[in-house]
Design a protein around this motif. Structure first.
Motif, PDB file in Angstrom:
ATOM      1  N   ALA A  23       0.821  -1.217   0.000  1.00  0.00           N
ATOM      2  CA  ALA A  23       0.000   0.000   0.000  1.00  0.00           C
ATOM      3  C   ALA A  23       0.856   1.267   0.000  1.00  0.00           C
ATOM      4  CB  ALA A  23      -0.920  -0.002   1.217  1.00  0.00           C
ATOM      5  N   ALA A  24       2.123   1.144   0.394  1.00  0.00           N
ATOM      6  CA  ALA A  24       3.009   2.319   0.439  1.00  0.00           C
ATOM      7  C   ALA A  24       3.711   2.554  -0.896  1.00  0.00           C
ATOM      8  CB  ALA A  24       4.034   2.147   1.555  1.00  0.00           C
ATOM      9  N   HIS A  25       3.506   1.647  -1.867  1.00  0.00           N
ATOM     10  CA  HIS A  25       4.078   1.777  -3.214  1.00  0.00           C
ATOM     11  C   HIS A  25       3.092   2.478  -4.151  1.00  0.00           C
ATOM     12  CE1 HIS A  25       7.016  -1.208  -1.879  1.00  0.00           C
ATOM     13  NE2 HIS A  25       7.659  -1.075  -3.027  1.00  0.00           N
ATOM     14  N   GLY A  26       3.566   2.769  -5.346  1.00  0.00           N
ATOM     15  CA  GLY A  26       2.674   3.192  -6.423  1.00  0.00           C
ATOM     16  C   GLY A  26       2.723   4.666  -6.738  1.00  0.00           C
ATOM     17  N   VAL A  27       1.534   5.253  -6.814  1.00  0.00           N
ATOM     18  CA  VAL A  27       1.397   6.646  -7.257  1.00  0.00           C
ATOM     19  C   VAL A  27       0.370   7.319  -6.348  1.00  0.00           C
ATOM     20  CG1 VAL A  27       0.682   8.146  -9.175  1.00  0.00           C
ATOM     21  CG2 VAL A  27       1.915   6.016  -9.657  1.00  0.00           C
TER      22      VAL A  27
END
Ligand code: FEO
Ligand code: CA
Ligand code: CA
Length: 638
Positions: free
Chosen positions: A172-176
């Motif tokens: 959940a702490a990854h991405g955009v």
């Protein structure tokens, strides 16, 4: 830098060889003059921009108006006199409606994290909102920003994951992250908590796979028999933006999240060309999430390593993974509208001995017909670069080699079944056509006023004598701790042309430690502006070239006097370079975008290790986005 990155290696010492002495002459004025003539990049007195710079490097730049600042090892943001910064948003700050406030205890759940700003801020683009007539609203915008990877010790208080909840939180702490921004009456930018435009995309969000490889058997999994619906984006490094106002996020070290419960079942091409290992990465997502276990889902990794296009204005839209742009460890995606309307995208693959790529769209950009541009990145031709030239000279000619099935030996007989196979195994195809191996291509940018393209080659500390990473004209240092910036001009300034001319804009170095060798750096590198490992790079609207570093900040030995990671400003006409910002302890400086009026600059401070930005007793250091403005409200850098 990703600590799990195969490039992240311990420092070794610089060896100067006879060869170094031989090639040292290449940064002499004679060579640069020759380069100017060869390249046809002719400025005043028939010198190329760089040659002129070396002739009178210290002439005062007309573009740069601030005094360069000294190196620093302090745990603080350092800026020139008259500049100030605020923190826009830091890891864990609430983004979506109902998100909890950041908690320094680190006890937020995966569900909380999915509503908060992700970790390790990286590439970002500010898009202004527009009124009904299509005019920019100067004080309203959305910001799309990457969350590249996670500082596990900070996010889950352990280096290695140990539970499904740990993995879910890291995913959940990854991405955009997409947030609305507003500028207040004091000309300060803030993000809008709870805005309906805010969005989090992470490792479990829905994506569409589009382009020539979509639906191919290599993209199909047990959960998606169509090969067109992927879950998640990860290791989102740098970025790009299109003229039709979409955001491009680039998936880099995707291999680090996969493993195999049965090492025998590790897919061979993934291991050979992309470095996947059965059980090496500390992320260990595969242990707690079968999707990342290659023994169970061998094709899941084929659904990562792409450039992803996002509509930042529509939080309900499904982002698209554009397979026509190839599958590599993408750094950024620099979009150029060619003179004839074709869209050209320049891309680097950040690993030692990898390559620089170009995509040319089949169809043309239509500024007045937005629906015609929506899928321009799905059809076109992918190319890889060859930088030719004599070892010892720092300039030469280059060519683009098409990665098209049936051409340049990319045939069934040679192991390339079809175009989708080439796009999924882009690195294998690039090796087959003998593309030039580079010293870790990071960001690429182009100068809108001249069309010249610049790429940072961050470093190559472990070339060794490997046959697959030979010294070449564009990568001339054996133990390259410092990195260089290469630039090229397309033949006839046509970015779809098959040839170009190139030279080195700079070789980073340390003239105080290596005064008489190639490791001193080019002549525009001095004791006052030296740095190592250029990474982020971008032009502002005024034509200033900004360089961000991700390097060795030991301030010792080969790096003595260089201090913490930093940001520099270069004048592309004179090649003069001045230090603009120094980051706090432990960080890399990455991510760069501007408000339309160039009076606010947004810069990322990734993985600080001491007290930044909160300086609370027992608090956690947090990756953060800075907004930099001038006290007099003026244009940044001028
Ligand atoms: Fe994510 Fe190559 O830096
Ligand atoms: Ca880097
Ligand atoms: Ca980078």
């Amino acid at each position: 830098m990703n600590p799990n990155d195969v490039n992240a290696q311990p420092t070794d010492s610089i060896e100067t060889t006879d060869f170094d002495t031989l090639v040292d002459k290449a940064i002499s004025r004679r060579s640069l003059l020759k380069g100017a003539m060869a390249t046809g990049i002719v400025g005043f007195f028939t010198l190329s921009p760089m040659a002129k710079a070396v002739a009178d490097t210290m002439a005062s730049s007309k573009l740069i108006g601030f005094e360069g600042i000294p190196a620093s090892t302090e745990d603080a943001i350092k800026l020139p006199q008259g500049y100030r910064h605020t923190v826009l948003m830091a890891w864990g700050d609430p983004v979506l409606p109902g998100a909890p406030a950041f908690d320094h205890s680190g006890k937020q759940t995966a569900k909380d994290q999915a509503m908060q700003f992700g970790d390790n801020t990286d590439g970002m683009t500010l898009f202004h909102l527009k009124d009904e007539a299509g005019n920019i609203i100067p004080d309203r915008a959305v910001l799309a920003v990457n969350n590249e990877y996670t500082n596990n010790k900070i996010v889950i208080s352990a280096d290695e994951t140990g539970s499904a909840e740990d993995v879910a939180k890291l995913q959940a702490a990854h991405g955009v992250t997409i947030v609305e921004l507003k500028r207040d009456s004091n000309h300060q930018w803030h993000y809008v908590k709870d805005s309906k435009m805010n969005r989090r995309l992470h490792a479990n969000s829905e994506f569409e796979i589009t382009g020539p490889a979509a639906g191919h058997d290599l993209l199909k999994t047990m959960a998606d028999k169509t090969g067109t619906k992927a879950l998640g984006t990860i290791n989102n490094c740098a970025n790009g933006q299109t003229p039709w106002e979409t955001y491009l996020t680039c998936e880099e070290n995707f291999h680090n999240y996969f493993g195999a419960s049965d090492a025998e079942k590790l897919p061979a091409e993934l291991a050979e060309f992309y470095g996947a290992k059965a059980d090496e990465s500390k992320n260990k997502w595969w242990k707690y999430d079968d999707r990342f276990d290659l023994a169970k889902n061998p094709n899941e990794a084929n659904r990562f390593g792409w450039v992803v296009e996002i509509d930042p204005f529509d939080p309900t839209s499904t982002p698209k993974k554009r397979t026509a742009l190839g599958r590599i460890k993408h750094e950024n995606a620099e979009v150029v509208v060619n003179g004839d309307g074709h869209i050209v995208v320049y891309m680097g693959d950040d690993e030692r001995g990898e390559h620089i790529y170009r995509f040319v769209s089949k169809n043309k950009y239509q500024p007045n017909n937005p629906s015609a541009n929506r899928d321009l990145l799905d059809e076109g031709t992918l190319y890889v670069a060859k930088f030719n030239g004599e070892l010892g000279e720092h300039d030469g000619k280059g060519e683009w080699i098409a990665l098209v099935h049936g051409q340049n030996g990319l045939t069934k007989e040679n192991g390339f079944a079809d175009q989708a196979y080439i796009l999924v195994n882009t690195r294998k195809a690039a090796k087959h056509v003998k593309a030039t191996t580079m010293d870790r291509p990071e960001w690429i940018t182009h100068n809108p006023s001249t069309g010249q393209v610049f790429c940072t080659l961050t470093n190559n500390k472990h070339r060794g004598n490997k046959e697959n990473q030979p010294l070449n004209a564009a990568n001339p240092r054996q133990s390259n701790h410092y990195g260089q910036i290469i630039r090229w001009s397309a033949a006839g300034n046509d970015h779809t042309a098959d040839t170009f001319v190139w030279d080195l804009f700079l070789l980073a170095g340390n003239p105080t430690v290596h005064p008489d060798t190639l490791y001193a750096g080019s002549k525009n590198i001095t004791a006052d502006n030296m740095f190592n490992s250029p990474d982020g790079i971008g032009f502002d609207k005024g034509g200033r070239l900004w360089v961000l570093t991700d390097g060795d900040m030991s301030n010792e030995g080969d790096f003595a006097g260089q201090g913490n990671n930093q940001m520099l400003c270069a004048d592309p006409n004179t090649a003069e370079i001045r230090r603009f910002l120094v980051g706090p302890v432990g960080c890399e400086v990455t991510g760069l975008t501007f408000a339309d009026d160039n009076r606010a600059m947004f810069v990322g401070i990734q993985h600080p290790t001491k007290g930044f930005p909160d300086y609370l007793d027992g608090g956690k250091p947090r990756s953060s986005i800075l907004v930099i403005t001038r006290e007099d409200g003026g244009v940044i850098g001028a």
